[in-house]
Design an enzyme around this catalytic site. Structure first.
Site: not given
Length: 375
Positions: A56, A211
């Protein structure tokens, strides 16, 4: 009740919320779209990372003065309490919003309807329930932690066409292709914790980290510095782990879970990012429900990557919410290692109830996502 514009804008907010899937935990993924009286989008945003501005606030900053008299579409009830950021409900009031449409109320006890009441008491029209099921699908882990006090549990499996995970001698690299393995890296990146058993550590010596180089296209939009490594949880009831295990070579949190305390000499040999947890055990196996209760204090989504016994235990004990199965076009033979170790069911109505939620092709492999009804 809902106009076509309402549905379109909330759909947009849900799409925005998904952009935080890898960076917001343990906070929920939230999106917000602000629309003026002419139906034009004047501000939008999503929760990018925990501790940063909520969706918001991003949308309000973009909208500026145009937020006055506008409608905000938010995927989750605006917060009403002070945490690391101020209450979003208060910010919406201060910017003079006329109407707020909320997809779902927040199950967090610190909010739980208070944000909506705050808006209503300020004279703002509030409507809720638009695309609620879609909004709930954004945050299965957060909702599970708030509503059930435990994480949402995914069990990841990889198998051949004949349901085997490895040859009889244990060889399994690689059953699936690179596309499927990249997808597993994305599952890890979404997870707060990754659970495995000591058997997997002793036999495969895995690192169990995300990874970045193997994330495929996701790596182009998610910088390596933005990755939040999951907590690596090793179930080691009899304290068999070696300080030379490969997972200790990567600096990110590890929890070693045992039924009795580790010897002081071993603890001295472990890196500073390793912690230990002693939990009750029955028949030599860690109490999985107790483990999930502990992880539920801070973890939303847990990924289980383990052998047939531990993975099967999560299913058998109705502690698995979702199975993610990668199936490769290979046949390993009747002597290969089984996918799951489960009881000898005697009737069809005793078997776990699965619902297929998604099926797609990944290279030469197929990925199936099943929801477990019992959980």
């Amino acid at each position: 009740m809902w106009s076509a514009t309402d549905t379109q804008m909330m759909s947009r907010a849900i799409m925005l919320a998904r952009r935080g899937s890898y960076t917001t935990r343990p906070n929920p993924n939230v999106g917000c779209v602000i629309v003026d009286s002419d139906g034009a989008i004047v501000g939008e945003g999503w929760h990018i990372r925990a501790g940063g501005p909520h969706a918001e606030l991003h949308a309000l900053r973009q909208a500026g003065d145009k937020a006055r008299g506008a409608t905000a579409y938010v995927t989750l009830e605006p917060c009403s309490h002070y945490g690391r950021t101020p209450p979003c409900a208060k910010a919406l009031i201060e910017h003079g919003l006329k109407r707020v449409v909320v997809a779902m109320t927040d199950p967090n006890p610190e909010v739980a309807g208070r944000g909506i009441k705050l808006l209503q008491d300020a004279g703002i029209e509030v409507q809720s329930g638009l695309l609620e099921s879609d909004a709930r699908s954004l945050n299965p882990g957060f909702l599970s932690r708030m509503e059930r006090k435990r994480p949402y549990v995914r069990v990841k499996l990889a198998a051949s066409l004949d349901g085997k995970t490895a040859l009889a001698n244990g060889e399994s690299k690689w059953i699936t292709g690179p596309e499927a393995r990249r997808d597993v890296q994305r599952l890890r990146a979404q997870s707060c914790a990754l659970i495995t058993g000591i058997g997997t550590v002793l036999s495969d010596d895995p690192s169990l980290n995300v990874r970045h180089a193997e994330l495929g296209g996701l790596g182009n939009s998610l910088a390596e510095a933005e990755l939040i490594q999951p907590v690596r949880v090793v179930l080691d009831s009899n304290c068999r782990i070696s300080p030379k295990a490969k997972l200790f070579g990567i600096e990110s949190p590890i929890i070693l879970v045992s039924a009795t305390p580790y010897e002081p000499e071993l603890l001295k040999a472990l890196p500073h990012f390793v912690s230990t947890l002693v939990l009750p055990a029955g028949d030599g196996c860690i109490d999985l429900a107790a483990l999930l209760t502990h992880l539920g204090q801070s973890c939303n989504l847990v990924l289980v990557e383990a052998g047939a016994k531990l993975a099967g235990s999560f299913v058998e004990q109705a502690l698995c919410d979702e199975l993610v199965l990668y199936q490769a076009p290979k046949i390993l033979g009747c002597h290969g290692r089984d996918l799951l170790q489960l009881p000898d069911y005697q009737t069809m109505d005793a078997i776990p109830s699965l619902t297929l939620m998604d099926e797609r092709r990944l290279g030469q492999d197929r990925r199936f996502v099943f929801r477990l009804a019992a959980a």
